[in-house]
Design a protein around this motif. Structure first.
Motif, short mmCIF file in Angstrom:
data_model
loop_
_atom_site.label_atom_id
_atom_site.label_comp_id
_atom_site.label_asym_id
_atom_site.label_seq_id
_atom_site.Cartn_x
_atom_site.Cartn_y
_atom_site.Cartn_z
N ARG A 65 0.84 -1.20 0.00
CA ARG A 65 0.00 0.00 0.00
C ARG A 65 0.88 1.25 0.00
O ARG A 65 1.97 1.25 0.59
N PRO A 66 0.43 2.32 -0.60
CA PRO A 66 1.24 3.54 -0.68
C PRO A 66 1.68 4.07 0.68
O PRO A 66 2.78 4.61 0.81
N GLU A 67 0.82 3.89 1.70
CA GLU A 67 1.23 4.42 3.01
C GLU A 67 2.16 3.46 3.74
O GLU A 67 2.64 3.75 4.82
N VAL A 97 -3.42 14.73 1.96
CA VAL A 97 -2.46 13.68 1.61
C VAL A 97 -1.66 14.11 0.41
O VAL A 97 -2.16 14.81 -0.47
N ALA A 98 -0.38 13.71 0.40
CA ALA A 98 0.44 13.95 -0.78
C ALA A 98 0.79 12.60 -1.40
O ALA A 98 1.19 11.68 -0.70
N HIS A 99 0.59 12.51 -2.70
CA HIS A 99 0.95 11.28 -3.41
C HIS A 99 2.32 11.50 -4.06
O HIS A 99 2.50 12.46 -4.80
N LEU A 100 3.26 10.60 -3.78
CA LEU A 100 4.59 10.73 -4.34
C LEU A 100 4.78 9.73 -5.46
O LEU A 100 4.49 8.54 -5.30
N ASP A 101 5.25 10.22 -6.59
CA ASP A 101 5.53 9.35 -7.72
C ASP A 101 7.02 9.03 -7.69
O ASP A 101 7.87 9.88 -7.96
N ALA A 159 15.56 5.29 -5.13
CA ALA A 159 14.43 5.78 -5.93
C ALA A 159 14.61 7.25 -6.22
O ALA A 159 15.33 7.96 -5.51
N TRP A 160 13.92 7.67 -7.28
CA TRP A 160 13.99 9.08 -7.69
C TRP A 160 12.58 9.64 -7.57
O TRP A 160 11.64 9.08 -8.14
N LEU A 161 12.46 10.67 -6.79
CA LEU A 161 11.14 11.28 -6.57
C LEU A 161 10.79 12.14 -7.78
O LEU A 161 11.33 13.23 -7.94
N ARG A 162 9.90 11.61 -8.61
CA ARG A 162 9.62 12.31 -9.88
C ARG A 162 8.66 13.47 -9.71
O ARG A 162 8.80 14.51 -10.33
N HIS A 163 7.64 13.25 -8.90
CA HIS A 163 6.63 14.30 -8.79
C HIS A 163 5.88 14.16 -7.47
O HIS A 163 5.74 13.07 -6.95
N ILE A 164 5.43 15.29 -6.94
CA ILE A 164 4.60 15.27 -5.74
C ILE A 164 3.21 15.78 -6.12
O ILE A 164 3.07 16.89 -6.63
N TYR A 165 2.19 14.93 -5.94
CA TYR A 165 0.81 15.35 -6.19
C TYR A 165 0.17 15.67 -4.86
O TYR A 165 -0.08 14.77 -4.05
N LEU A 166 -0.06 16.93 -4.62
CA LEU A 166 -0.64 17.33 -3.35
C LEU A 166 -2.16 17.29 -3.47
O LEU A 166 -2.75 18.00 -4.26
N ALA A 167 -2.80 16.39 -2.70
CA ALA A 167 -4.26 16.27 -2.76
C ALA A 167 -4.83 16.58 -1.39
O ALA A 167 -5.22 15.68 -0.65
N GLY A 168 -4.81 17.85 -1.02
CA GLY A 168 -5.36 18.22 0.28
C GLY A 168 -4.51 17.68 1.41
O GLY A 168 -3.32 17.99 1.51
N ALA A 192 3.82 6.41 -3.20
CA ALA A 192 3.86 6.46 -1.74
C ALA A 192 2.97 7.60 -1.28
O ALA A 192 2.89 8.64 -1.94
N ASP A 193 2.26 7.41 -0.17
CA ASP A 193 1.42 8.48 0.38
C ASP A 193 2.01 8.97 1.69
O ASP A 193 2.40 8.15 2.53
N VAL A 194 2.09 10.26 1.86
CA VAL A 194 2.45 10.82 3.16
C VAL A 194 1.48 11.94 3.48
O VAL A 194 0.86 12.51 2.57
N ALA A 195 1.34 12.25 4.77
CA ALA A 195 0.52 13.38 5.15
C ALA A 195 1.17 14.65 4.61
O ALA A 195 2.40 14.78 4.62
N SER A 196 0.37 15.58 4.13
CA SER A 196 0.95 16.78 3.50
C SER A 196 1.86 17.54 4.46
O SER A 196 2.87 18.11 4.05
N GLU A 197 1.50 17.52 5.74
CA GLU A 197 2.32 18.31 6.67
C GLU A 197 3.70 17.68 6.89
O GLU A 197 4.62 18.33 7.36
N ASP A 198 3.85 16.39 6.53
CA ASP A 198 5.14 15.74 6.67
C ASP A 198 6.10 16.07 5.53
O ASP A 198 7.30 15.79 5.62
N LEU A 199 5.55 16.64 4.46
CA LEU A 199 6.40 16.95 3.31
C LEU A 199 7.59 17.80 3.71
O LEU A 199 8.74 17.49 3.40
N ALA A 200 7.29 18.88 4.44
CA ALA A 200 8.35 19.80 4.83
C ALA A 200 9.27 19.16 5.87
O ALA A 200 10.50 19.27 5.79
N ARG A 201 8.65 18.43 6.81
CA ARG A 201 9.43 17.80 7.88
C ARG A 201 10.47 16.84 7.29
O ARG A 201 11.60 16.77 7.74
#
Lengths: 372, 287
Positions: A276-278, A304-308, A293-302, A320-329
């Protein structure tokens, strides 16, 4: 009383709508029939309603043969996908219909019918709209009239066919919470058909996942989500990454990543892994096996952020899915390199011919629980 | 885009084209519809109201009216029953030969009415298949009222069914299924759900069916035998009077039929205006 469905088969010209379906429905439970279109879920519901009949198999309600009972004597309330409100009758007349068609011996008096309709109108929050015709109502209001009409006959079993399918997203969410509350209150055995997994997981006590006329898995939403029984359930419920693993010296491996433990020593040399992505760790320490891995793109969906993520050693992309607030962290940015490894996975063995062996399932968890 | 186009005044070639087309349509209507219809009434009253009344009070005329009413009273209800049953079968069930049944319902539209009449003569006439048997049992069909009824039923067969099928197809059976699950019996379902949903289309079909039943000439003419006062319906009476140079009499009866047509047209227009959305989009042709 428990409803016992066993070995139901239903064939339509050229395809099997139901294939050996067995299921038991406990009193008071909220059961979802979930599957893609053509999976047989609506056929199953129509058989319960008495609008269709299986070619073979039985449905027992206690000792009673449910299939031999005509539709009108089954004590069922049904809400149709497009509501099927009687267009020439008012809301009040629609709700009273099931009471008015009863033979005079069992028909409640006019005053009683009136009283019950009023109570139901209040229950579905449509007081004062009793004189309207269906065409004068919004979609959500029609849906509630359909529900009130089904409840008016005091059914033992409530059947809902894609109850939220024709509503827009906002109304849909509020109506389904409301329906769940209503169920808590009435404790009415309810079976509903849906192709929307989110709806099924959120509402139901138990979910039956259907595919090509068969039930793939029946269980609580948590088990369905975390311990999917078949590859189909893995892929249909939630989002999932799929990749192949092969036996190496250390165990089953894909690229630089190896999963410890081996359920199939000397039996199977390959398997499909579902993650699962999470359940993807994003910053694995160098000591542990992981993919570059190479992080190609970040899709921010409210929220949750979807990482390609592109993983060259697997020659495929993972999500991979992460909480949007964790992006910066985590300091995540498109274009950066990451070490990625699964936290858990569901594996299905592959035989020598490359066919998936659905019975051989292994749920793997990382032993060192390091949180990224 | 379209609205801007529409607001812009038309150029003269398009305006001219529009004018020519409208005038053409009007002239055509006037020449081929309004004029003949008016003639019917003018001719009927050519020798005054007295002659008109006299013409339609003759016993032959009265008996023709009675017979026409009788035939319609039998044929129309039969077609209502058949039409509803056929539409139900066509839209609520899947079965082998459904397309064939559909074609069969349309048959009376595609067959010349004279042939339709002839079929019955060939079957029930003195030289027909069942002729000798009928004669032995002293049953008269051809050159008698039963023949007129049979021919009329055959000719008007498609009207009700063709009106109902597209409507019932588009309405689907969900409401009927809802009624069944709610505990309605078959008849309750039919009278409380199906019938109210198709009532206007049904009435419309009955109206067209009735107009045709009263106005049918070809098929009825073949089976009638033209026995004055016994097997002569109104359209046949018109023809007979005309052939006997009784113009006032012919046009007087004809004017009654024309009046019926106008009345039907009036009710039809009213219904289309009032219940247009509940009626099938295309009406059956073949008047």
């Amino acid at each position: 009383m428990t409803l016992e469905l066993s070995h139901l088969n239903r064939r339509f010209a050229g395809f099997s709508a139901l294939d050996e379906v067995s299921l038991s429905i406990a009193p008071g439970e909220f059961l979802a029939l979930l599957g893609p279109s053509g999976s047989g879920k609506t056929t199953l519901l129509r058989i319960l309603a008495g609008l269709d009949y299986p070619d073979s198999g039985s449905v027992l309600k206690g000792e009673e043969d449910f299939l031999a009972t005509p539709a009108r004597e089954r004590r069922i309330g049904m809400v149709f996908q497009h509501y099927a409100l009687f267009r020439h009758l008012t809301v009040t007349e629609n709700i009273a219909f099931g009471l008015r068609v009863r033979p005079w011996r069992t028909r409640p008096s006019r005053a009683k019918i009136h009283e019950r309709v009023d109570r139901l109108l209040a229950r579905v929050q449509l007081d004062g709209l009793g004189g309207r015709y269906p065409t004068q109502l919004s979609g959500g209001q029609r849906q509630r009239v359909a529900l009130a009409r089904a409840l008016a006959v005091e059914p033992d079993l409530l059947l809902l066919d894609e109850p939220f399918g024709a509503l827009d997203a906002l109304v849909r969410v509020s109506l389904r919470r409301w329906l769940r509350e209503l169920h808590e209150e009435l404790k009415l055995t309810t079976v509903f058909v849906t192709h929307d997994q989110e709806e099924a997981l959120e509402l139901a006590d138990r979910v039956a996942v259907m595919n090509q006329g068969r039930i793939e898995q029946v269980d609580t939403p948590e088990v369905i989500y975390h311990q999917p029984a078949t590859p189909f359930v893995c892929e249909f419920i939630g989002k999932v990454n799929k990749f192949g693993v092969r036996r190496h010296a250390g165990g089953l491996a894909a690229g630089a990543w190896v999963c410890e433990g081996d359920p199939w020593p000397e039996r199977y040399n390959a398997a499909w892994a579902y993650v699962r992505p999470e359940q993807l760790r994003l910053a694995v320490p160098p000591a542990q096996p992981a993919w570059d891995a190479w992080l190609r793109h970040i899709y921010l969906a409210g929220s949750v952020a979807h990482l390609d993520l592109h993983v060259p050693s697997l020659d495929q992309s993972l999500e991979a899915d992460v909480a949007s607030e964790d992006l910066a962290r985590l300091g995540l940015q498109a274009g950066m390199r990451l070490r990625v490894a699964p936290r858990s996975a569901v594996l299905f063995a592959q035989d020598a011919g490359g066919h998936t062996v659905e019975r051989e399932r292994w749920i793997w968890h990382a032993q060192d629980r390091v949180h990224a | 885009m379209t609205s801007r186009l529409r607001r812009r005044p038309l150029g003269w070639p398009r305006r001219l084209a529009r004018l020519v087309l409208i005038v053409l349509a009007l002239v055509f209507l006037l020449l081929f519809l309004v004029l003949p219809l008016t003639t019917v009434f003018i001719e009927a009253f050519r020798q005054g109201v007295g002659a008109f009344v006299e013409a339609i009070r003759q016993p032959e005329a009265l008996s023709a009216m009675r017979l026409t009413l009788l035939v319609a009273t039998i044929a129309v209800p039969l077609n209502v029953v058949f039409g509803v049953a056929a539409a139900w079968a066509m839209t609520r069930f899947q079965f082998r030969g459904k397309a064939f049944l559909g074609a069969l319902i349309d048959l009376p539209f595609s067959v010349s009415p004279v042939i339709s009449g002839l079929i019955y003569v060939l079957m029930f006439g003195a030289q027909g298949w069942f002729g000798p048997w009928l004669e032995r049992h002293d049953i008269k069909i051809i050159f008698a009222v039963p023949g007129l009824v049979l021919a009329t039923v055959f000719i008007t067969l498609p009207f009700v069914a063709r009106e109902l099928i597209p409507l019932m197809e588009s309405q689907g059976s969900e409401e009927e299924e809802a009624a069944r699950v709610l505990g309605a019996s078959g008849w309750q379902m039919f009278f409380r759900v199906t019938l109210p949903n198709i009532r206007w289309a049904l009435l419309y079909g009955v109206l067209l069916c009735n107009a045709r039943a009263m106005g049918e000439f070809g098929a009825v003419s073949v089976v009638s035998g033209h026995i004055r006062g016994l097997t002569t319906t109104m359209p046949l009476e018109v023809e007979m009077r005309y052939n006997e140079y009784d113009y006032v009499g012919a046009f007087a009866v004809a004017s009654l039929l024309a009046l019926l047509a106008l009345l039907t047209l009036g009710i039809k227009t009213l219904m289309e205006w009032r219940y247009g959305d509940e009626l099938a989009t295309h009406a059956p042709g073949g008047h």
